[in-house]
Design a protein around this motif. Structure first.
Motif, PDB file in Angstrom:
ATOM      1  N   LEU A  45      19.810 -95.345-114.910  1.00 40.06           N
ATOM      2  CA  LEU A  45      18.733 -96.024-115.627  1.00 40.06           C
ATOM      3  C   LEU A  45      17.512 -95.119-115.730  1.00 40.06           C
ATOM      4  N   MET A  46      17.164 -94.443-114.648  1.00 44.71           N
ATOM      5  CA  MET A  46      16.016 -93.551-114.645  1.00 44.71           C
ATOM      6  C   MET A  46      16.206 -92.400-115.636  1.00 44.71           C
ATOM      7  N   MET A  47      17.414 -91.890-115.707  1.00 44.18           N
ATOM      8  CA  MET A  47      17.691 -90.822-116.659  1.00 44.18           C
ATOM      9  C   MET A  47      17.549 -91.320-118.098  1.00 44.18           C
ATOM     10  N   GLY A  48      17.948 -92.561-118.341  1.00 50.92           N
ATOM     11  CA  GLY A  48      17.790 -93.149-119.669  1.00 50.92           C
ATOM     12  C   GLY A  48      16.329 -93.346-120.040  1.00 50.92           C
ATOM     13  N   ILE A  49      15.522 -93.786-119.079  1.00 43.76           N
ATOM     14  CA  ILE A  49      14.080 -93.948-119.318  1.00 43.76           C
ATOM     15  C   ILE A  49      13.462 -92.594-119.657  1.00 43.76           C
ATOM     16  N   LEU A  50      13.824 -91.571-118.899  1.00 41.19           N
ATOM     17  CA  LEU A  50      13.304 -90.227-119.165  1.00 41.19           C
ATOM     18  C   LEU A  50      13.707 -89.756-120.560  1.00 41.19           C
ATOM     19  N   ASN A  51      14.952 -89.975-120.920  1.00 42.29           N
ATOM     20  CA  ASN A  51      15.443 -89.584-122.242  1.00 42.29           C
ATOM     21  C   ASN A  51      14.622 -90.243-123.348  1.00 42.29           C
ATOM     22  N   ALA A  73      24.084 -87.254-117.666  1.00 43.62           N
ATOM     23  CA  ALA A  73      24.583 -88.593-117.334  1.00 43.62           C
ATOM     24  C   ALA A  73      26.089 -88.550-117.076  1.00 43.62           C
ATOM     25  N   ALA A  74      26.817 -87.769-117.866  1.00 43.73           N
ATOM     26  CA  ALA A  74      28.262 -87.626-117.660  1.00 43.73           C
ATOM     27  C   ALA A  74      28.559 -86.946-116.326  1.00 43.73           C
ATOM     28  N   GLU A  75      27.763 -85.951-115.962  1.00 46.30           N
ATOM     29  CA  GLU A  75      27.944 -85.264-114.675  1.00 46.30           C
ATOM     30  C   GLU A  75      27.676 -86.206-113.499  1.00 46.30           C
ATOM     31  N   VAL A  76      26.632 -87.016-113.609  1.00 45.59           N
ATOM     32  CA  VAL A  76      26.312 -87.974-112.547  1.00 45.59           C
ATOM     33  C   VAL A  76      27.468 -88.959-112.381  1.00 45.59           C
ATOM     34  N   ARG A  77      27.980 -89.492-113.492  1.00 45.23           N
ATOM     35  CA  ARG A  77      29.125 -90.423-113.427  1.00 45.23           C
ATOM     36  C   ARG A  77      30.333 -89.758-112.789  1.00 45.23           C
ATOM     37  N   LYS A  78      30.586 -88.521-113.176  1.00 46.33           N
ATOM     38  CA  LYS A  78      31.742 -87.776-112.645  1.00 46.33           C
ATOM     39  C   LYS A  78      31.626 -87.603-111.126  1.00 46.33           C
TER      40      LYS A  78
END
Length: 171
Positions: A45-51, A73-78
């Motif tokens: 969520l924080m990464m999305g807000i920053l984006n 975001a893909a790396e974090v999920r991975k």
């Protein structure tokens, strides 16, 4: 911030925990002193807000900002999936932490969060979540809780946590 803003109108405050748009999203936390960024859902969520905030500030760079966001975001999920898979493959039934500020990480994992006493009573494999190693204690996952400044990118720090988990389980 207010003083700096008076001398530089381009200076903008960005709060990664709370979107600055009306009725914007915010991270979930139950205690003000917990490290909510350790919860993978909050981090995403924080990464999305920053984006979004950076794209609004620099619309001409929005495409590059968006691509960088998607990549990270893909790396974090991975990494999160790899951590959960490792916990499951090693049959780690429970995660224990005595530190309330680490609870967001524990709660975001595939294993259940219980007290050390409960885990010992149930007699199933568990892992203690700590930020500093205790000499001679096996089954401790020593994590980087991001509370200290280290000159490493986010993804590398998350990968270090994954490696630390691998080491804790293999002991």
């Amino acid at each position: 911030f207010t003083t700096l803003r008076q001398s530089n109108i381009r200076l903008v405050e960005i709060d990664l925990a709370t979107a600055l748009i009306p009725k914007g999203e915010r991270v979930a936390f139950s205690q003000p002193d917990e490290y909510y960024w350790l919860n993978s859902n909050n981090l995403s969520l924080m990464m999305g807000i920053l984006n979004r905030d950076l794209s609004l500030l620099w619309p001409d760079k929005a495409e590059v900002i968006g691509k960088n966001h998607q990549k990270h975001a893909a790396e974090v999920r991975k990494i999160n999936i790899a951590i959960d898979e490792l916990l499951m493959s090693e049959d780690v039934a429970f995660v224990v932490t005595e530190k309330a500020h680490l609870y967001p990480l524990a709660a975001s994992l595939a294993s259940d969060v219980v007290s050390k006493q409960e885990a010992e009573n149930l007699g199933m494999p568990f892992l203690r979540l700590v930020t500093k190693p205790n000499e001679g204690n096996q089954g401790e996952w020593v994590i980087d809780d991001f509370s200290r400044v280290i000159e490493l990118p986010l993804i590398e720090r998350l990968q270090l946590n994954h490696r630390a988990l691998s080491e804790a389980i293999s002991e």
